[in-house]
Design a protein around this motif. Structure first.
Motif, PDB file in Angstrom:
ATOM      1  N   ILE A 140      60.305  26.286  37.733  1.00 41.75           N
ATOM      2  CA  ILE A 140      60.851  26.890  36.498  1.00 41.75           C
ATOM      3  C   ILE A 140      60.889  28.404  36.611  1.00 41.75           C
ATOM      4  O   ILE A 140      61.877  29.047  36.227  1.00 41.75           O
ATOM      5  N   ARG A 178      69.531  19.741  31.128  1.00 44.17           N
ATOM      6  CA  ARG A 178      70.601  19.890  32.117  1.00 44.17           C
ATOM      7  C   ARG A 178      70.685  18.692  33.055  1.00 44.17           C
ATOM      8  O   ARG A 178      71.766  18.368  33.548  1.00 44.17           O
ATOM      9  N   TYR A 179      69.557  18.034  33.307  1.00 43.58           N
ATOM     10  CA  TYR A 179      69.538  16.913  34.261  1.00 43.58           C
ATOM     11  C   TYR A 179      68.937  15.663  33.603  1.00 43.58           C
ATOM     12  O   TYR A 179      67.914  15.129  34.044  1.00 43.58           O
ATOM     13  N   LEU A 203      63.752  29.319  38.958  1.00 36.71           N
ATOM     14  CA  LEU A 203      65.065  29.164  38.349  1.00 36.71           C
ATOM     15  C   LEU A 203      65.353  30.256  37.327  1.00 36.71           C
ATOM     16  O   LEU A 203      66.521  30.582  37.082  1.00 36.71           O
ATOM     17  N   ASP A 231      64.404  20.235  44.892  1.00 37.85           N
ATOM     18  CA  ASP A 231      65.625  19.802  44.225  1.00 37.85           C
ATOM     19  C   ASP A 231      65.502  18.308  43.993  1.00 37.85           C
ATOM     20  O   ASP A 231      64.596  17.648  44.513  1.00 37.85           O
ATOM     21  N   TRP A 266      55.238  20.750  35.608  1.00 35.77           N
ATOM     22  CA  TRP A 266      55.972  21.991  35.850  1.00 35.77           C
ATOM     23  C   TRP A 266      55.145  23.169  35.346  1.00 35.77           C
ATOM     24  O   TRP A 266      54.977  23.351  34.142  1.00 35.77           O
ATOM     25  N   LEU A 274      65.899  22.798  31.485  1.00 36.31           N
ATOM     26  CA  LEU A 274      65.999  22.038  32.733  1.00 36.31           C
ATOM     27  C   LEU A 274      66.099  20.544  32.449  1.00 36.31           C
ATOM     28  O   LEU A 274      66.902  19.838  33.061  1.00 36.31           O
TER      29      LEU A 274
END
Length: 363
Positions: A56, A126-127, A59, A77, A91, A123
């Motif tokens: 985190i 987004r995924y 990014l 990834d 995280w 995050l």
């Protein structure tokens, strides 16, 4: 939803090991290949719950980086997490060691922490097909059953609590489930009266105490003060390498007495420059603290120039590490605890402690 571990007929949540996207495909000797096959099969049923990843923060420095695609510039990834059999990830929301902001004033620490939480939640959004926010042990199991990586936010720094428990409750409401006291004035050299109140509130909220970076004295005090198990999210055995970030045997024994968890890191400065050296640290923690108190906390997530041991340069190396432990004689039951079972048990025990404390008034 029932835990996948309770259903022997359930299909693996996601593929791991050789043949998976991002997995190493170099040939191996027959004996090693057999151990690797066993490790891959074990990870399909008992994936890794990794106690530390700093992606985190990374990014935030590269906000347009896409973790759906492997990139040599970053060691974490989604393809490599899948290839390594990672089913849950803690995280980290801490400012990395060495960053100038680590010595910032308390109000800046709070601001940075809120930015980290916001980036972590972004995050997950987004995924959504790969990551999902986890707030409990049930969420851990549910994410695995649905083929997603359970994502816990934390730790946050204990320095964010400036004499008030309100910030702690606010972080909990935002989804944070771990706090690291190291560097906080209430856990500096000794655990103060306010520090004891922090531990009580953490127990009431089912938030984990992360002893990483605490002195042996404070770590033992915290382990003794907490009614719930405590963790060390990324560490090594100080008897093998006297790095200040590694835990002493005294702390390991305190973790054993408290039902806690020492999660061994893949940081060359702390655990050596090879997969075999990391396995030595795991052997020592298991021998002294017991198989119920050892876990994995890689400290992946930094930019590509951060040194990690050969064979463990990114999450896809987990099958090779488990193959090494199998060849050292670790039974598969102990490996299942190492990868998944111990982290799940610590989370469930923290929640049990919180339910038992619900009759107490909020401070």
């Amino acid at each position: 939803m029932a835990d996948l571990q309770d259903d022997p007929h359930a299909a693996p949540a996601f593929p791991v090991g050789p043949g998976s996207v991002g997995a190493p495909d170099a040939p191996a000797p027959a004996a090693a290949a057999g151990a690797l096959d066993r490790a891959t099969a074990l990870l399909a049923e008992h994936p890794v719950a990794d106690g530390c990843n700093t992606l985190i923060w990374t990014l935030r420095q590269s906000p347009y980086h896409d973790i759906d695609t492997p990139d040599t510039g970053v060691d974490t990834d989604i393809p490599r997490l899948r290839a390594g059999g990672v089913g849950a990830q803690f995280w980290s929301l801490l400012v990395p060691p060495g960053d100038p902001r680590q010595g910032a004033a308390a109000d800046q620490v709070v601001s940075d922490t809120l930015e980290q939480i916001d980036a972590g939640l972004a995050l997950m959004r987004r995924y959504p097909d790969s990551l999902c926010l986890a707030l409990s042990a049930d969420d851990l199991a549910d994410a695995r059953n649905r083929g997603r990586i359970a994502s816990f936010l934390g730790p946050v720094s204990g320095r964010t609590l400036t004499g008030s428990l309100g910030a702690l409750r606010a972080f909990h409401a935002l989804g944070v489930r771990i706090l690291a006291p190291a560097g906080a004035p209430w856990a500096d050299g000794e655990l103060t009266a306010f520090g004891h109140e922090v531990v009580k509130e953490l127990n009431r909220l089912a938030m984990l105490v992360d002893l990483t970076g605490c002195s042996p004295l404070v770590a033992c005090r915290l382990a003794g003060a907490s009614k719930a198990p405590v963790i060390v999210s990324n560490t090594g055995a100080a008897v093998l390498n006297p790095h200040p970030g590694n835990v002493t045997d005294e702390v390991l024994l305190a973790l054993r007495a408290a039902g806690g968890l020492a999660m061994v890191t893949f940081d060359t400065a702390r655990t050596g420059d090879s997969l075999h050296a990391v396995a030595d640290h795991l052997d020592h923690v298991r021998a002294l603290a017991g198989p119920e108190c050892v876990g994995l906390g890689s400290a992946f997530g930094a930019e590509g120039d951060t040194p990690h041991p050969a064979g463990l340069t990114d999450p896809s190396g987990y099958p090779k590490l488990l193959a090494e432990l199998l060849e050292r004689g670790w039974p598969e039951t102990d490996l299942a605890l190492l990868t998944w079972g111990n982290a799940q048990r610590v989370l469930r025990d923290a929640e049990f402690t919180a339910r038992a404390a619900q009759h107490r008034k909020t401070p």
